[in-house]
Design an enzyme around this catalytic site. Structure first.
Site, PDB file in Angstrom:
ATOM      1  CD  GLN B 119       1.220  48.167  25.862  1.00 39.81           C
ATOM      2  OE1 GLN B 119       1.728  49.244  26.147  1.00 39.81           O
ATOM      3  NE2 GLN B 119      -0.073  48.005  25.781  1.00 39.81           N
ATOM      4  CE1 TYR B 121       0.583  45.264  22.573  1.00 37.05           C
ATOM      5  CE2 TYR B 121      -0.758  47.252  22.513  1.00 37.05           C
ATOM      6  CZ  TYR B 121      -0.635  45.907  22.793  1.00 37.05           C
ATOM      7  OH  TYR B 121      -1.707  45.217  23.281  1.00 37.05           O
ATOM      8  CB  SER B 154       7.652  50.971  30.356  1.00 35.79           C
ATOM      9  OG  SER B 154       7.499  52.212  29.734  1.00 35.79           O
ATOM     10  CD  GLU B 237      -6.760  56.125  32.625  1.00 33.84           C
ATOM     11  OE1 GLU B 237      -7.187  56.695  33.630  1.00 33.84           O
ATOM     12  OE2 GLU B 237      -5.666  55.544  32.566  1.00 33.84           O
ATOM     13  CB  SER B 375       1.086  61.516  20.268  1.00 31.02           C
ATOM     14  OG  SER B 375       0.307  61.490  19.084  1.00 31.02           O
ATOM     15  CD  GLU B 377       0.441  65.930  18.343  1.00 31.79           C
ATOM     16  OE1 GLU B 377       0.830  64.919  18.973  1.00 31.79           O
ATOM     17  OE2 GLU B 377       0.713  67.088  18.697  1.00 31.79           O
TER      18      GLU B 377
END
Lengths: 372, 401
Positions: B119, B121, B154, B237, B375, B377
């Site tokens: 990915q 991004y 990743s 998800e 994150s 936050e």
């Protein structure tokens, strides 16, 4: 796998909400806080008419035979209303009579409880404040007509309105359970003021209090399993009530954050407040999962039911204190005033944290269960 | 309310367990070829691409079945499938937004791990504020010329293809003018440099694109409308790991119990210390609450409810718990818990990355969870705005545009 409520359960929850919104408003709770008795006789009668007092009692004794999930639903709503009164101790005592009582004992108490004529209180803690049933120090000595009880019972809730007390005491055979009249000779009550005026506590001194042999509940020396079960149910019910208090505080905090303006904008637009509210929601939703998992586990007799109840009590105790406390923080000064309602729920949750085993007690039970 | 598994789910679990017992490799998988072979075997058994529609090579299974497979794999310690980003996020994005030609070209090879995906991004200056990305894709007739840098990628070194967010209209407002395109990673204009993480491993990398080529036929959705696609990608998800995750926590907990029975302090096993016991009782309660919450998510998925923004609560909950979990475990284990190499008496544990390691690697890995995929936050912003309905914050970039 279905974690959602049935239509009947949802109906029960909604009707409880509607009833309490009308009959147990914050103003009503405040009046009861100032009342010497502390609970409302008329509300109790109405709860009986709604079938709440018989909810978990067997049908042959005027109850509906429903389970812990239904009790938890009701208790969540009672917690949300900061309802003051002996509902849960009475239900727990009734469950003990149902499980362990003789036919005579059941006839005498269960119908009277379902119709709202009788209330019950639990005298679980002795002088050393250990929730472990094996730690009972109050003595029961055999007499010609039955027993006599001697000892100190601490922080008994709602004993002053009870028709019967459930008292564990130690006989030569071990810990046993007794049904004791609150006005019996040799009993001295010392009322005290909890920071939650919706929880009325008193110490109870027993000096050779006579109890008839018919009022022994279950076999002598066999009370430990009954007391463990009572603590489990008590813990889940208290967790449900704390969950209700937390939800009320979360709703109030979010509502306030949307309308209260500072620096020219609603405070809910500031991340400092928004993130706090997100954390409060997370704790509340996790508490919901913990409460209803444990309630289901008790009803289903699941292998992990004991652990699940201790998890619910310890987790929700921490979570509700945090959520209710943070709601005060979100409100600022107004949240610290007596006239604003938040402290009712904050105090109710805090009072319940110390009932039916505190978090430390339950964490030790959890670890003993899973690690030995 | 019935938290028992259905008879079908129990039978499926039993079948999965038997298959894994018979087929899980006994030796560590060392090479990429070995990992691909294991992946292929899992796929053919129906344990990869479970939620994908059958017409694209998937298995049309339920979220509960997928969760059961992940749970059983965690239980037996089976090596994970590869191409997780492709199968979990990128493939579903192509299924929803891609052309028929793109689906035919990419999906099957993604499922079989014949082609590995990454990915593209995040950028050095566009992390939480992803829409601030600067990688440029210029129109060159039948293709785009791509220049820019991506980071935290990743599987970068092993990837054959990447899903790229890039700016196609630099004059448009920040959230507009972004496009989503598939980029061939095996070309001279793409350079992948592994980054060394705080664990000492290199599971992610930087990607430099210098006049790289992306065919226009690989544009996903419409030109300049990539931001909306990125939003759906981030929302895929589906609770598939909600049981397996907790089973890994539970396995680690049993290892913690064994360790505290062996390790001694003040003349007695650690587990007899009431302070240690209180900490461990709290940890077990928290890990079980994660399981209950996971069951609640799966129950909702089973009924066809989409968790939507509420999945941010799940992500926030377990990643923050993981930090507390390994913080407390290392507090209990003292210097012994800090060893990066396993001693004989010290079993390897599953870290949150799914790789085996020591308590120390798990402790370090736990720092990643509250940063990646939005994150903590950012999750709290999403929960605040979209679940609780709190007002949006005043933001400098919104004021400008």
């Amino acid at each position: 796998m279905d974690f959602s409520f049935t239509p009947d359960q949802t109906l029960l929850k909604n009707s409880a909400r509607a009833f309490l919104d009308e009959h147990c408003k914050p103003a009503t709770v405040r009046l009861l806080w100032d009342d010497a008795r502390g609970e409302s006789e008329s509300m109790w009668k109405e709860m009986a008419q709604l079938g709440w007092l018989g909810l978990s009692l067997p049908e042959e004794h005027g109850g509906s035979g429903l389970g812990m999930v239904e009790s938890a639903l009701l208790l969540e709503e009672l917690g949300r209303a900061a309802y003051p009164g002996p509902f849960w101790p009475t239900m727990l005592a009734a469950a003990a009579v149902t499980d362990h009582g003789t036919e005579v004992q059941k006839k005498r108490w269960l119908g009277a409880i379902a119709t709202g004529e009788a209330r019950a209180a639990l005298a679980l803690l002795d002088a050393d404040l250990d929730w472990n049933p094996d730690a009972v120090a109050t003595r029961a000595d055999k007499t010609s007509t039955g027993w006599q009880l001697t000892g100190l019972k601490r922080y008994v809730a709602w004993g002053h309105v009870a028709s019967v007390l459930l008292v564990p005491a130690r006989t030569p055979d071990g810990v046993s359970l007794f049904l004791v009249e609150p006005g019996a000779s040799g009993i001295r009550w010392t009322p005290m003021m909890n920071m939650d005026p919706g929880t009325r506590l008193a110490d109870l001194t027993l000096d050779r209090v006579p109890v008839r042999s018919d009022d022994l509940l279950g076999a002598p020396g066999a009370a430990a399993p009954a007391l463990h079960q009572l603590l489990r149910r008590g813990a889940v019910g208290a967790a449900a009530e704390m969950l209700g208090a937390a939800r009320r505080c979360l709703d109030m905090a979010v509502g306030y954050a949307k309308v209260r303006e500072q620096f020219g904008q609603p405070i809910g637009s500031f991340q400092a407040i928004r993130h706090k509210c997100a954390d409060m929601l997370l704790e509340t939703e996790n508490s919901h999962s913990a409460v209803y998992y444990a309630a289901w586990a008790l009803d289903a007799g699941a292998e992990d039911a004991g652990t699940a109840t201790s998890i619910a009590k310890s987790y929700v105790g921490d979570a509700s204190r945090k959520v209710c406390g943070e709601a005060i923080q979100v409100h600022g000064g107004i949240g610290f005033t007596w006239e604003y309602d938040l402290h009712m729920y904050f105090k109710r949750a805090k009072a319940l944290e110390a009932q039916y085993g505190d978090a430390d007690f339950h964490r030790e039970l959890i670890l003993a269960d899973v690690a030995g | 309310m019935d938290l028992n598994y259905s008879a079908d789910d129990r039978a499926f679990r039993e079948k999965t367990r038997r298959w894994l017992e018979a087929n899980t490799p006994t030796d560590d998988l060392k090479t990429l070829a070995e990992r691909k072979a294991w992946h292929r075997k899992l796929y053919e058994a129906g344990y990869v691409g479970m939620l994908w529609p059958k017409e694209y090579g998937g298995w049309g299974a339920t979220a509960m079945q997928q969760a059961i497979v992940q749970d059983e794999m965690a239980r037996i310690g089976a090596p994970p499938a590869i191409n997780g980003l492709g199968i979990g996020f990128i493939g579903p994005t192509i299924i929803v937004h891609g052309t028929e030609a793109q689906k035919q070209r990419y999906l099957k090879k993604m499922l079989t791990a014949e082609e590995i995906w990454c990915q593209l991004y995040s950028e050095p200056n566009a992390g939480s504020d992803l829409a601030g990305l600067k990688t440029r894709a210029e129109d060159a007739g039948d293709h785009f010329v791509v220049n820019g840098q991506k980071i935290w990628t990743s599987s970068g070194p092993i990837a054959d293809w990447g899903i790229l967010l890039c700016r196609t209209d630099p004059k448009a407002a920040k959230h507009k003018g972004i496009s989503c395109v598939l980029l061939n990673m095996r070309q001279p204009g793409v350079e992948v440099r592994p980054l060394k993480q705080i664990t000492g491993h290199s599971l992610f990398s930087e990607v430099f694109m210098t006049n790289a080529r992306a065919d226009k036929s690989d544009l996903i959705g419409k030109l300049d409308e990539g931001w909306a696609i990125a939003q759906t990608t981030l929302g895929y998800e589906r609770g598939g790991n909600s049981l397996g995750r907790v089973t890994r926590y539970a396995i680690a907990f049993r290892q913690l119990v064994r360790a505290t029975k062996q390790l001694r302090r003040n003349g007695r096993p650690l587990i007899e210390d009431p302070v240690v016991r209180a900490k461990m009782g709290r940890l077990y309660a928290e890990l079980e609450v994660q399981r209950y919450a996971g069951l609640r998510v799966l129950s909702a998925l089973n009924k066809g409810d989409s968790p939507g923004a509420a999945s941010s609560i799940t992500k926030l909950s377990y990643t923050e718990f993981e930090k507390r979990y390994y913080d407390t475990a290392l507090e209990i284990l003292g210097p012994w818990g800090q060893m990066m190499t396993a001693r004989e008496e010290f079993e390897e544990i599953d870290t949150s990355s799914g790789e085996a390691g020591t308590w120390a690697t798990a402790f370090l890995w736990a720092r990643a969870g509250t940063i990646y995929s939005g994150s903590s936050e950012i999750q709290k912003n999403i929960i605040g705005e979209r679940v609780l309905g709190l007002p949006k914050e005043v933001r400098a970039d919104r004021l400008r545009s």
